[in-house]
Write a protein that holds these residues in place. Structure first.
Motif, PDB file in Angstrom:
ATOM      1  N   HIS A  33       0.824  -1.219   0.000  1.00 50.24           N
ATOM      2  CA  HIS A  33       0.000   0.000   0.000  1.00 50.24           C
ATOM      3  C   HIS A  33       0.858   1.269   0.000  1.00 50.24           C
ATOM      4  O   HIS A  33       0.486   2.296   0.573  1.00 50.24           O
ATOM      5  CB  HIS A  33      -0.939   0.018   1.207  1.00 50.24           C
ATOM      6  CG  HIS A  33      -1.829  -1.188   1.299  1.00 50.24           C
ATOM      7  ND1 HIS A  33      -3.005  -1.294   0.597  1.00 50.24           N
ATOM      8  CD2 HIS A  33      -1.687  -2.346   1.989  1.00 50.24           C
ATOM      9  CE1 HIS A  33      -3.570  -2.475   0.867  1.00 50.24           C
ATOM     10  NE2 HIS A  33      -2.787  -3.127   1.698  1.00 50.24           N
ATOM     11  N   SER A  34       2.016   1.215  -0.656  1.00 53.42           N
ATOM     12  CA  SER A  34       2.938   2.353  -0.640  1.00 53.42           C
ATOM     13  C   SER A  34       2.460   3.473  -1.550  1.00 53.42           C
ATOM     14  O   SER A  34       1.568   3.311  -2.387  1.00 53.42           O
ATOM     15  CB  SER A  34       4.337   1.905  -1.068  1.00 53.42           C
ATOM     16  OG  SER A  34       4.353   1.542  -2.434  1.00 53.42           O
ATOM     17  N   LYS A  79      -2.519  16.980   1.192  1.00 50.88           N
ATOM     18  CA  LYS A  79      -2.147  15.717   0.544  1.00 50.88           C
ATOM     19  C   LYS A  79      -2.112  14.550   1.520  1.00 50.88           C
ATOM     20  O   LYS A  79      -2.328  13.396   1.123  1.00 50.88           O
ATOM     21  CB  LYS A  79      -0.779  15.856  -0.131  1.00 50.88           C
ATOM     22  CG  LYS A  79      -0.704  16.944  -1.198  1.00 50.88           C
ATOM     23  CD  LYS A  79      -1.678  16.705  -2.334  1.00 50.88           C
ATOM     24  CE  LYS A  79      -1.521  17.754  -3.424  1.00 50.88           C
ATOM     25  NZ  LYS A  79      -2.522  17.577  -4.520  1.00 50.88           N
ATOM     26  N   HIS A  80      -1.818  14.839   2.784  1.00 48.55           N
ATOM     27  CA  HIS A  80      -1.687  13.755   3.762  1.00 48.55           C
ATOM     28  C   HIS A  80      -2.721  13.868   4.874  1.00 48.55           C
ATOM     29  O   HIS A  80      -2.484  13.405   5.994  1.00 48.55           O
ATOM     30  CB  HIS A  80      -0.268  13.749   4.332  1.00 48.55           C
ATOM     31  CG  HIS A  80       0.769  13.320   3.343  1.00 48.55           C
ATOM     32  ND1 HIS A  80       0.885  12.017   2.911  1.00 48.55           N
ATOM     33  CD2 HIS A  80       1.712  14.015   2.665  1.00 48.55           C
ATOM     34  CE1 HIS A  80       1.855  11.923   2.024  1.00 48.55           C
ATOM     35  NE2 HIS A  80       2.376  13.121   1.850  1.00 48.55           N
ATOM     36  N   ARG A  81      -3.873  14.419   4.569  1.00 48.75           N
ATOM     37  CA  ARG A  81      -4.900  14.627   5.592  1.00 48.75           C
ATOM     38  C   ARG A  81      -5.310  13.309   6.249  1.00 48.75           C
ATOM     39  O   ARG A  81      -5.550  13.245   7.453  1.00 48.75           O
ATOM     40  CB  ARG A  81      -6.109  15.340   4.984  1.00 48.75           C
ATOM     41  CG  ARG A  81      -6.924  14.503   4.021  1.00 48.75           C
ATOM     42  CD  ARG A  81      -8.159  15.251   3.563  1.00 48.75           C
ATOM     43  NE  ARG A  81      -7.844  16.226   2.538  1.00 48.75           N
ATOM     44  CZ  ARG A  81      -8.526  17.356   2.347  1.00 48.75           C
ATOM     45  NH1 ARG A  81      -9.531  17.659   3.128  1.00 48.75           N
ATOM     46  NH2 ARG A  81      -8.210  18.175   1.383  1.00 48.75           N
ATOM     47  N   GLN A  82      -5.397  12.236   5.444  1.00 53.87           N
ATOM     48  CA  GLN A  82      -5.847  10.952   5.984  1.00 53.87           C
ATOM     49  C   GLN A  82      -4.878  10.424   7.027  1.00 53.87           C
ATOM     50  O   GLN A  82      -5.280   9.891   8.065  1.00 53.87           O
ATOM     51  CB  GLN A  82      -6.003   9.943   4.842  1.00 53.87           C
ATOM     52  CG  GLN A  82      -6.441   8.551   5.293  1.00 53.87           C
ATOM     53  CD  GLN A  82      -6.756   7.646   4.113  1.00 53.87           C
ATOM     54  OE1 GLN A  82      -7.366   8.056   3.134  1.00 53.87           O
ATOM     55  NE2 GLN A  82      -6.316   6.398   4.208  1.00 53.87           N
ATOM     56  N   GLY A 111      -4.119   6.318   0.072  1.00 55.18           N
ATOM     57  CA  GLY A 111      -4.149   7.275   1.169  1.00 55.18           C
ATOM     58  C   GLY A 111      -3.624   8.651   0.838  1.00 55.18           C
ATOM     59  O   GLY A 111      -3.839   9.595   1.603  1.00 55.18           O
ATOM     60  N   ARG A 112      -2.942   8.809  -0.285  1.00 57.67           N
ATOM     61  CA  ARG A 112      -2.338  10.088  -0.678  1.00 57.67           C
ATOM     62  C   ARG A 112      -3.272  10.822  -1.627  1.00 57.67           C
ATOM     63  O   ARG A 112      -3.702  10.282  -2.643  1.00 57.67           O
ATOM     64  CB  ARG A 112      -0.991   9.821  -1.345  1.00 57.67           C
ATOM     65  CG  ARG A 112      -0.381  10.966  -2.121  1.00 57.67           C
ATOM     66  CD  ARG A 112       0.131  12.071  -1.227  1.00 57.67           C
ATOM     67  NE  ARG A 112       1.346  12.653  -1.754  1.00 57.67           N
ATOM     68  CZ  ARG A 112       1.403  13.554  -2.751  1.00 57.67           C
ATOM     69  NH1 ARG A 112       0.303  13.987  -3.322  1.00 57.67           N
ATOM     70  NH2 ARG A 112       2.577  14.008  -3.148  1.00 57.67           N
ATOM     71  N   VAL A 113      -3.641  12.063  -1.295  1.00 57.63           N
ATOM     72  CA  VAL A 113      -4.496  12.866  -2.162  1.00 57.63           C
ATOM     73  C   VAL A 113      -3.710  13.262  -3.412  1.00 57.63           C
ATOM     74  O   VAL A 113      -2.679  13.930  -3.322  1.00 57.63           O
ATOM     75  CB  VAL A 113      -5.018  14.117  -1.433  1.00 57.63           C
ATOM     76  CG1 VAL A 113      -5.848  14.979  -2.377  1.00 57.63           C
ATOM     77  CG2 VAL A 113      -5.851  13.722  -0.218  1.00 57.63           C
ATOM     78  N   VAL A 148     -12.976   9.763  -4.666  1.00 57.01           N
ATOM     79  CA  VAL A 148     -12.675   8.441  -5.216  1.00 57.01           C
ATOM     80  C   VAL A 148     -11.365   7.967  -4.600  1.00 57.01           C
ATOM     81  O   VAL A 148     -10.324   8.615  -4.756  1.00 57.01           O
ATOM     82  CB  VAL A 148     -12.554   8.475  -6.749  1.00 57.01           C
ATOM     83  CG1 VAL A 148     -12.302   7.063  -7.282  1.00 57.01           C
ATOM     84  CG2 VAL A 148     -13.816   9.052  -7.386  1.00 57.01           C
ATOM     85  N   SER A 149     -11.422   6.834  -3.904  1.00 55.72           N
ATOM     86  CA  SER A 149     -10.239   6.285  -3.250  1.00 55.72           C
ATOM     87  C   SER A 149      -9.837   4.973  -3.922  1.00 55.72           C
ATOM     88  O   SER A 149     -10.655   4.056  -4.026  1.00 55.72           O
ATOM     89  CB  SER A 149     -10.516   6.030  -1.764  1.00 55.72           C
ATOM     90  OG  SER A 149     -10.831   7.234  -1.097  1.00 55.72           O
TER      91      SER A 149
END
Length: 326
Positions: A101-102, A198-201, A270-272, A310-311
């Motif tokens: 999941h990189s 970009k890293h909000r999650q 996970g990255r916007v 969309v993820s």
């Protein structure tokens, strides 16, 4: 001339180091180069926590000024073997171990950033089993055309250790144009905004990120929900025999009226990747080719409440629809 004997030896077509480095860094925006290094630290945190959705206790600290760039993390570090055989190669060779999941995929982000920032860099890393460091003077390295290796260096006293594994990157003797931009509060504020979005999650999941001492809070994306209104959700999975699946989650709803926030948000592992996108790449302004009939209208402020997310997620990051050289 027919029958002429060819000279002995092979034709040398390898690039010079100076040309290679110049081409490598030429088209990457400075902001994106910083984000590439943050991405690498996030990947380290994901590897440490494996299936866990929480990153409590993991930290990433950036120092950005006109004299130096530093990124420090306690996200596990990487081994001597990884440094020697994979991490500093220009591109990712077949058989390179992958982080599930990189975010990183092509193996150019760290090297590209180091060369873009300055003329000297130090990288030191610690895992639970070992420590290592490299120290590279770019001018000296470029002058040795035959040797593409980076020299090992002494692991000098550092906050990192086998009991606190992580990675530290220091770049100094910054390029003049980089020093000028790193020294402005405008650039620092831009990086703060980009990392937050970009890293909000990951920030929401407990990852601590700070820039020049400023701790970053997550920016949340809110959708309206009432007894009569709820977001639409669709979940898909794309399977290919012999490969990891790609899981897709689509959420569509409405938020507050804000043209700046309206549009599609695309998230990869996970990255916007795209934020509030209102271009044809996410379907706005689609026309029926033969009749020229509008199927989906172009964005207009009447859609200022629209939010779509969309993820994409896959254990094998090569299966994700990236559109960058990162």
């Amino acid at each position: 001339m027919a029958g002429q004997q060819l000279p002995p030896g092979q034709i040398d077509a390898q690039p010079t180091k100076t040309f290679f480095v110049d081409m490598l860094v030429r088209d990457i925006p400075l902001e994106q180069a910083v984000l590439d290094l943050v991405d690498n630290s996030v990947d380290g945190a994901k590897f440490m926590h494996n299936a866990s959705d929480r990153f409590d206790g993991r930290q990433i600290k950036l120092t950005v000024n006109s004299d130096e760039f530093i990124i420090w993390d306690n996200c596990g570090g990487f081994s001597i073997e990884a440094a020697r055989d994979y991490a500093f190669r220009f591109g990712r060779k077949i058989g390179t171990p992958k982080t599930p999941h990189s975010i990183g995929q092509f193996g150019v982000g760290m090297k590209r950033a180091l060369f873009k920032f300055g003329e000297h860099f130090v990288v030191r890393s610690a895992t639970e089993d070992e420590v290592w460091a490299i120290d590279v003077d770019v001018a000296i390295w470029e002058a040795d055309e035959k040797n593409w290796h980076f020299p090992w260096s002494e692991f000098k006293e550092s906050e990192l250790s086998t009991s606190l594994p992580g990675t530290e990157i220091i770049v100094d003797r910054l390029r003049p144009e980089v020093s000028a931009r790193f020294g402005t509060q405008h650039f620092v504020n831009t990086i703060i905004g980009l990392v937050k979005s970009k890293h909000r999650q990951f920030i929401l999941s407990g990852l601590s990120i700070s820039i020049n001492g400023t701790h970053l809070d997550a920016t949340n994306l809110c959708l309206a929900m009432t007894d009569k209104l709820s977001p639409g959700v669709d979940i898909l999975s794309f399977e290919t025999e012999g490969e990891d699946s790609v899981d897709v989650r689509i959420v569509v709803g409405v938020g507050t009226s804000s043209p700046r926030e309206a549009g599609w948000y695309v998230i990869c592992n996970g990255r916007v990747i795209l934020e509030a996108d209102r271009r044809s790449v996410t379907g706005w302004g689609v026309l029926e080719e033969e009749a020229g009939r509008t199927l989906i209208p172009s964005y207009h402020n009447q859609f200022s409440r629209f939010r779509g997310i969309v993820s994409f997620d896959s254990s094998d990051s090569s299966r994700i629809p990236w559109n960058t050289t990162k």
